[in-house]
Motif scaffolding. Structure first.
Motif, PDB file in Angstrom:
ATOM      1  N   ARG A   1       0.824  -1.210   0.000  1.00 20.29           N
ATOM      2  CA  ARG A   1       0.000   0.000   0.000  1.00 20.29           C
ATOM      3  C   ARG A   1       0.858   1.261   0.000  1.00 20.29           C
ATOM      4  NH1 ARG A   1      -2.967  -3.287   3.498  1.00 20.29           N
ATOM      5  NH2 ARG A   1      -2.059  -2.293   5.343  1.00 20.29           N
TER       6      ARG A   1
ATOM      7  N   ALA B   1       0.945   4.058  -2.901  1.00 22.11           N
ATOM      8  CA  ALA B   1       0.682   5.469  -2.582  1.00 22.11           C
ATOM      9  C   ALA B   1       1.795   6.362  -3.117  1.00 22.11           C
ATOM     10  CB  ALA B   1       0.531   5.639  -1.069  1.00 22.11           C
TER      11      ALA B   1
ATOM     12  N   ARG C   1       1.455   6.546  -6.861  1.00 19.01           N
ATOM     13  CA  ARG C   1       0.312   7.379  -7.241  1.00 19.01           C
ATOM     14  C   ARG C   1       0.670   8.867  -7.159  1.00 19.01           C
ATOM     15  NH1 ARG C   1      -2.847   5.625  -3.718  1.00 19.01           N
ATOM     16  NH2 ARG C   1      -3.567   3.823  -4.903  1.00 19.01           N
TER      17      ARG C   1
END
Length: 353
Positions: free
Chosen positions: A32, A36, A39
């Motif tokens: 994750r 992140a 992104r």
């Protein structure tokens, strides 16, 4: 007396399960966090690219402003990579290829930056880029695999095999089954001449099953070669047997070294019936058949499939369409593949990418 190493101390009851759960949580948190960061990075690159486009259009700035910007950004952020002139031009092309910020946040940012550069470099239309982007996300392709799928025209080949799935399977399953088959299948990685016989093709396919699974596509798990089925006291052998993890069904592949003939489907249909009666579990879907032949007459194949009551398809295979030389260097060598297969326990299944 010295203390025993911690690793040799007996673990309390339930410790192993707890440790496995913690490892899973840590791996999940790492993934994750990486997503992140990616992104944010992709979003930043898109914004920089959009600003370059807008200012060049509004202010009339030429291409040299990118070189100046690269110099100034690298001076301001010497420890950051990614601000070369070349990469800034990719950012501009990125914003031009996908002008919608919402799409970039929801879809494009799920791929690493250099995957996106590959899509920009190798594909010209938005439709093609979106298609390969979606499949790269869905199947978690590496950059090398993405390049290979583009170079071998995966989009043009996907769903092109002649089948009767629409007539023989319910709509959701027929669509997925049809999309799971290609035409033609490229088997040039086998290194065989055009005159190779079907048993030779079959044998080399099994020896290089890693690459064959990649060519078959996502969801295929290898079950076996020359799988024995006894019917009424007589022995029959299936050339290649796979299980499709998404369709939840067996897939029988029969190889023919020559041109397609309608009677080939009779043999394939017999194999499907035998698998359905002897191997298929109650919760499995209908067994699918794929006949791979060196050539086929499309009209003859359509006629032969039309009134056949079992779900099957016909596709060609190609032995002599080589990959581009630059791409070949990115693929594992035959020795690496054979070493990988040598580490597999007998009978273990492998899933395609």
């Amino acid at each position: 007396m010295t203390d025993r190493p911690t690793s040799l101390t007996p673990a309390p009851t339930g410790y192993a399960d707890w440790l496995a759960e913690l490892k899973s949580r840590i791996h999940g948190a790492q993934q994750r966090a990486a997503l992140a960061v990616n992104r944010e990075l992709v979003g930043l690159y898109w914004q920089i690219g959009r600003d370059i486009l807008e200012r060049q259009a509004r202010e009339g700035w030429g291409a040299k402003v990118i070189d100046r910007l690269a110099h100034d950004l690298r001076s301001a952020f010497p420890d950051m990579k990614g601000f070369s002139s070349r990469n800034l031009k990719y950012m501009r092309a990125f914003a031009q290829a996908w002008p919608e910020h919402e799409f970039v946040q929801q879809a494009a940012a799920r791929l690493p930056w250099f995957h996106l550069c590959t899509l920009i470099d190798k594909l010209k239309s938005r439709e093609e880029r979106d298609w390969y982007l979606a499949r790269a996300v869905e199947h978690n392709w590496s950059r090398n695999v993405l390049e290979m799928q583009i170079e071998t025209n995966l989009r043009q080949r996907t769903g092109r095999a002649l089948t009767n799935f629409v007539l023989r399977l319910p709509p959701p399953q027929s669509d997925l089954a049809r999309e799971s088959l290609k035409d033609p299948y490229r088997l040039d990685f086998l290194g065989l001449a055009e005159e190779a016989q079907e048993r030779e093709v079959e044998g080399v396919l099994v020896r290089h099953v890693t690459q064959f699974l990649l060519e078959l596509g996502a969801g295929f798990a290898y079950v076996g070669r020359q799988v024995l089925l006894n019917v009424g006291g007589d022995d029959f052998f299936i050339d290649l047997l796979f299980y499709h993890l998404q369709l939840r069904c067996y897939v029988v592949i029969e190889l023919k070294g020559g041109k397609f003939k309608p009677e080939h489907l009779g043999q394939l249909g017999f194999c499907l019936t035998a698998v359905d009666l002897q191997l298929k579990r109650p919760d499995d879907g209908p067994t699918l058949g794929l006949l791979l032949c060196k050539s086929r007459n499309k009209v003859v194949a359509e006629y032969a499939l039309r009134d056949n009551t079992q779900p099957m398809g016909v596709a060609e295979y190609r032995l002599r369409e080589s990959l581009p030389e630059t791409l070949q260097t990115n693929l594992p060598s035959i020795e690496q593949i054979e070493e990988e297969l040598g580490r597999m326990p007998n009978g273990s299944a492998m899933e395609g990418d």
